[in-house]
Structure formats: C-alpha cells, structure tokens
Design a protein around this motif. Structure first.
Motif, PDB file in Angstrom:
ATOM      1  N   MET A   1       0.621  -1.290   0.183  1.00 37.95           N
ATOM      2  CA  MET A   1      -0.131  -0.245   0.050  1.00 37.95           C
ATOM      3  C   MET A   1       0.761   1.127  -0.030  1.00 37.95           C
ATOM      4  SD  MET A   1      -3.384   0.953   1.578  1.00 37.95           S
ATOM      5  CE  MET A   1      -3.479   0.820   3.219  1.00 37.95           C
ATOM      6  N   THR A   2       0.611   2.291  -0.589  1.00 37.56           N
ATOM      7  CA  THR A   2       1.246   3.465  -0.659  1.00 37.56           C
ATOM      8  C   THR A   2       0.654   4.587  -0.125  1.00 37.56           C
ATOM      9  OG1 THR A   2       2.393   5.131  -2.166  1.00 37.56           O
ATOM     10  CG2 THR A   2       0.229   3.752  -2.938  1.00 37.56           C
ATOM     11  N   ASP A   3       1.158   5.776   0.397  1.00 44.72           N
ATOM     12  CA  ASP A   3       0.480   6.870   0.946  1.00 44.72           C
ATOM     13  C   ASP A   3       0.074   7.799   0.096  1.00 44.72           C
ATOM     14  OD1 ASP A   3       2.843   6.891   3.672  1.00 44.72           O
ATOM     15  OD2 ASP A   3       1.033   5.732   3.581  1.00 44.72           O
ATOM     16  N   SER A   4       0.771   7.921  -1.228  1.00 47.04           N
ATOM     17  CA  SER A   4       0.012   8.749  -2.236  1.00 47.04           C
ATOM     18  C   SER A   4      -0.796   8.161  -3.181  1.00 47.04           C
ATOM     19  CB  SER A   4       1.314   9.088  -3.208  1.00 47.04           C
ATOM     20  OG  SER A   4       2.143   8.180  -3.850  1.00 47.04           O
ATOM     21  N   LEU A   5      -1.730   8.814  -3.282  1.00 45.31           N
ATOM     22  CA  LEU A   5      -2.775   8.586  -4.735  1.00 45.31           C
ATOM     23  C   LEU A   5      -2.187   8.725  -6.048  1.00 45.31           C
ATOM     24  CD1 LEU A   5      -6.015  10.146  -2.964  1.00 45.31           C
ATOM     25  CD2 LEU A   5      -5.263   7.677  -2.881  1.00 45.31           C
ATOM     26  N   THR A   6      -2.631   7.694  -6.649  1.00 42.54           N
ATOM     27  CA  THR A   6      -2.395   7.800  -8.134  1.00 42.54           C
ATOM     28  C   THR A   6      -3.618   8.549  -8.633  1.00 42.54           C
ATOM     29  OG1 THR A   6      -1.334   5.739  -8.086  1.00 42.54           O
ATOM     30  CG2 THR A   6      -1.755   6.535 -10.224  1.00 42.54           C
ATOM     31  N   HIS A   7      -3.491   9.713  -9.404  1.00 41.44           N
ATOM     32  CA  HIS A   7      -4.584  10.401 -10.157  1.00 41.44           C
ATOM     33  C   HIS A   7      -5.101   9.665 -11.398  1.00 41.44           C
ATOM     34  CE1 HIS A   7      -6.972  13.564 -11.441  1.00 41.44           C
ATOM     35  NE2 HIS A   7      -6.434  13.519 -12.663  1.00 41.44           N
ATOM     36  N   VAL A   8      -6.494   9.589 -11.249  1.00 39.39           N
ATOM     37  CA  VAL A   8      -7.001   8.820 -12.413  1.00 39.39           C
ATOM     38  C   VAL A   8      -7.984  10.073 -13.161  1.00 39.39           C
ATOM     39  CG1 VAL A   8      -6.891   6.421 -11.567  1.00 39.39           C
ATOM     40  CG2 VAL A   8      -9.068   8.022 -11.185  1.00 39.39           C
ATOM     41  N   THR A   9      -8.348   9.783 -14.521  1.00 42.19           N
ATOM     42  CA  THR A   9      -9.234  10.367 -14.996  1.00 42.19           C
ATOM     43  C   THR A   9     -10.521   9.243 -15.415  1.00 42.19           C
ATOM     44  OG1 THR A   9      -7.928  11.964 -16.100  1.00 42.19           O
ATOM     45  CG2 THR A   9     -10.118  11.660 -17.110  1.00 42.19           C
ATOM     46  N   VAL A  10     -11.550   9.648 -15.041  1.00 42.45           N
ATOM     47  CA  VAL A  10     -12.762   8.690 -15.240  1.00 42.45           C
ATOM     48  C   VAL A  10     -13.569   9.023 -16.469  1.00 42.45           C
ATOM     49  CG1 VAL A  10     -15.075   7.770 -14.267  1.00 42.45           C
ATOM     50  CG2 VAL A  10     -12.942   8.460 -12.682  1.00 42.45           C
ATOM     51  N   VAL A  11     -13.453   8.155 -17.546  1.00 42.66           N
ATOM     52  CA  VAL A  11     -14.120   8.109 -18.769  1.00 42.66           C
ATOM     53  C   VAL A  11     -15.155   7.301 -18.784  1.00 42.66           C
ATOM     54  CG1 VAL A  11     -13.551   7.695 -21.195  1.00 42.66           C
ATOM     55  CG2 VAL A  11     -11.883   8.686 -19.864  1.00 42.66           C
ATOM     56  N   ASP A  12     -16.097   7.677 -19.406  1.00 37.90           N
ATOM     57  CA  ASP A  12     -17.594   6.713 -19.548  1.00 37.90           C
ATOM     58  C   ASP A  12     -17.505   6.402 -21.018  1.00 37.90           C
ATOM     59  OD1 ASP A  12     -20.164   5.534 -19.517  1.00 37.90           O
ATOM     60  OD2 ASP A  12     -21.236   7.463 -19.380  1.00 37.90           O
ATOM     61  N   ASP A  13     -17.436   4.854 -21.081  1.00 37.97           N
ATOM     62  CA  ASP A  13     -17.423   4.045 -22.286  1.00 37.97           C
ATOM     63  C   ASP A  13     -18.841   3.484 -22.229  1.00 37.97           C
ATOM     64  OD1 ASP A  13     -17.292   2.342 -24.402  1.00 37.97           O
ATOM     65  OD2 ASP A  13     -15.215   1.385 -23.820  1.00 37.97           O
ATOM     66  N   ARG A  14     -19.626   4.401 -23.142  1.00 37.58           N
ATOM     67  CA  ARG A  14     -20.946   4.002 -23.077  1.00 37.58           C
ATOM     68  C   ARG A  14     -21.232   2.715 -23.863  1.00 37.58           C
ATOM     69  NH1 ARG A  14     -25.658   7.827 -22.041  1.00 37.58           N
ATOM     70  NH2 ARG A  14     -24.704   9.406 -20.854  1.00 37.58           N
ATOM     71  N   ASP A  15     -20.387   2.409 -25.013  1.00 35.89           N
ATOM     72  CA  ASP A  15     -20.520   1.290 -25.922  1.00 35.89           C
ATOM     73  C   ASP A  15     -20.412  -0.172 -24.807  1.00 35.89           C
ATOM     74  OD1 ASP A  15     -21.199   2.831 -28.030  1.00 35.89           O
ATOM     75  OD2 ASP A  15     -19.050   2.987 -28.482  1.00 35.89           O
ATOM     76  N   GLN A  16     -19.411   0.090 -24.053  1.00 35.48           N
ATOM     77  CA  GLN A  16     -19.030  -1.152 -23.178  1.00 35.48           C
ATOM     78  C   GLN A  16     -19.848  -1.051 -21.958  1.00 35.48           C
ATOM     79  OE1 GLN A  16     -17.323  -3.719 -24.354  1.00 35.48           O
ATOM     80  NE2 GLN A  16     -17.214  -2.593 -26.010  1.00 35.48           N
ATOM     81  N   GLN A  17     -20.429   0.047 -21.665  1.00 40.05           N
ATOM     82  CA  GLN A  17     -21.165   0.125 -20.287  1.00 40.05           C
ATOM     83  C   GLN A  17     -20.234   0.133 -19.226  1.00 40.05           C
ATOM     84  OE1 GLN A  17     -25.576  -0.491 -20.000  1.00 40.05           O
ATOM     85  NE2 GLN A  17     -24.931  -2.117 -21.594  1.00 40.05           N
ATOM     86  N   VAL A  18     -19.070   0.992 -18.990  1.00 33.89           N
ATOM     87  CA  VAL A  18     -18.317   0.922 -18.201  1.00 33.89           C
ATOM     88  C   VAL A  18     -17.702   2.241 -17.811  1.00 33.89           C
ATOM     89  CG1 VAL A  18     -16.549   0.055 -19.784  1.00 33.89           C
ATOM     90  CG2 VAL A  18     -16.033  -0.142 -17.072  1.00 33.89           C
ATOM     91  N   PHE A  19     -17.446   2.718 -16.745  1.00 31.60           N
ATOM     92  CA  PHE A  19     -16.809   4.096 -16.328  1.00 31.60           C
ATOM     93  C   PHE A  19     -15.394   3.557 -16.310  1.00 31.60           C
ATOM     94  CE2 PHE A  19     -20.846   5.384 -15.050  1.00 31.60           C
ATOM     95  CZ  PHE A  19     -21.044   6.863 -15.604  1.00 31.60           C
ATOM     96  N   LEU A  20     -14.263   4.068 -16.968  1.00 28.48           N
ATOM     97  CA  LEU A  20     -13.102   3.514 -16.867  1.00 28.48           C
ATOM     98  C   LEU A  20     -12.247   4.362 -16.095  1.00 28.48           C
ATOM     99  CD1 LEU A  20     -12.638   2.488 -20.276  1.00 28.48           C
ATOM    100  CD2 LEU A  20     -12.948   0.808 -18.675  1.00 28.48           C
ATOM    101  N   ALA A  21     -11.150   3.780 -15.179  1.00 26.33           N
ATOM    102  CA  ALA A  21     -10.131   4.580 -14.443  1.00 26.33           C
ATOM    103  C   ALA A  21      -8.893   4.656 -15.198  1.00 26.33           C
ATOM    104  CB  ALA A  21      -9.943   4.240 -13.298  1.00 26.33           C
ATOM    105  N   ARG A  22      -8.819   6.136 -15.788  1.00 27.16           N
ATOM    106  CA  ARG A  22      -7.524   5.854 -16.840  1.00 27.16           C
ATOM    107  C   ARG A  22      -6.427   6.808 -15.919  1.00 27.16           C
ATOM    108  NH1 ARG A  22      -9.649   5.946 -22.372  1.00 27.16           N
ATOM    109  NH2 ARG A  22     -10.283   3.748 -22.549  1.00 27.16           N
ATOM    110  N   LEU A  23      -5.163   6.003 -16.080  1.00 32.46           N
ATOM    111  CA  LEU A  23      -4.084   6.789 -15.411  1.00 32.46           C
ATOM    112  C   LEU A  23      -3.402   7.816 -16.445  1.00 32.46           C
ATOM    113  CD1 LEU A  23      -2.341   3.471 -14.222  1.00 32.46           C
ATOM    114  CD2 LEU A  23      -3.983   5.083 -13.116  1.00 32.46           C
ATOM    115  N   GLU A  24      -2.819   8.794 -15.941  1.00 31.75           N
ATOM    116  CA  GLU A  24      -2.110   9.688 -16.790  1.00 31.75           C
ATOM    117  C   GLU A  24      -1.180   9.300 -18.098  1.00 31.75           C
ATOM    118  OE1 GLU A  24       0.150  12.114 -13.850  1.00 31.75           O
ATOM    119  OE2 GLU A  24      -1.580  12.720 -13.005  1.00 31.75           O
TER     120      GLU A  24
END
Length: 102
Positions: A1-24
């Motif tokens: 476990m790490t103390d620092s959070l990894t920043h993600v961008t959340v993208v809605d892939d409506r075709d696959q019906q999933v919100f994706l957590a994308r890294l930088e």
C-alpha cells in the motif's frame, strides 16, 4: 500500500457500459460496470487491477462515475457492493439513489 494517491481520469465508455479509471499514461486501472436504462445507472460490478490496489483508484473511480451521473441528471441503483459502500460512506451522494432506503 502506498501513501500517495495515483491520479485517475474517469471516462464513460457507453458502448461497453463501463466507467474506466484511466491513469495519466493512458493505462486503464479499473472499471465500474453498469447498465443504463431510462435515466437510471445500475452499477453491477467494480474492479481495480491488482497492480493498483491500495492507491485510491476505486474511490476516485466511484467519485468520478457518480459525478458524471449527477451531471447527466440521472439516478443510480448500486447493486455493486463497492459502489453501495462508497455511497454509504459519502452521504453527499445519497440523493442520487433511485430507491433511497426508508
């Protein structure tokens, strides 16, 4: 476990019906799967790649997905235990529930 959070961008892939957590760097670290019908997003399953566990990815994914649902004026049904627990820990999202507990 790490103390620092990894920043993600959340993208809605409506075709696959999933919100994706994308890294930088463009990699996908996880997803919140759903079914969307008539303005209601039913969260069915959330997963984070084991390589990224303990970095806050799941929480950022839930927060980003819920923000997008709110922006779209939709409601949620959290069948997924992770999203359900997240909403319980963050009551500011309780108004998104399509069927609030009585």
């Amino acid at each position: 476990m790490t103390d620092s959070l990894t920043h993600v961008t959340v993208v809605d892939d409506r075709d696959q019906q999933v919100f994706l957590a994308r890294l930088e760097d463009g990699r996908t670290a996880g997803g919140a799967y759903y079914e969307r019908t008539d303005g209601v997003v039913v969260f069915t399953h959330t997963e984070v790649d084991p390589a990224f566990e303990g970095q806050g990815i799941g929480s950022q994914l839930a927060e980003g997905a819920l923000a997008q649902v709110r922006e779209a004026g939709e409601k949620i049904v959290p069948l997924c235990p992770f999203v359900k627990a997240y909403v319980q820990r963050h009551p500011e999202h309780a108004d998104l529930l399509a069927h609030p507990a009585r």
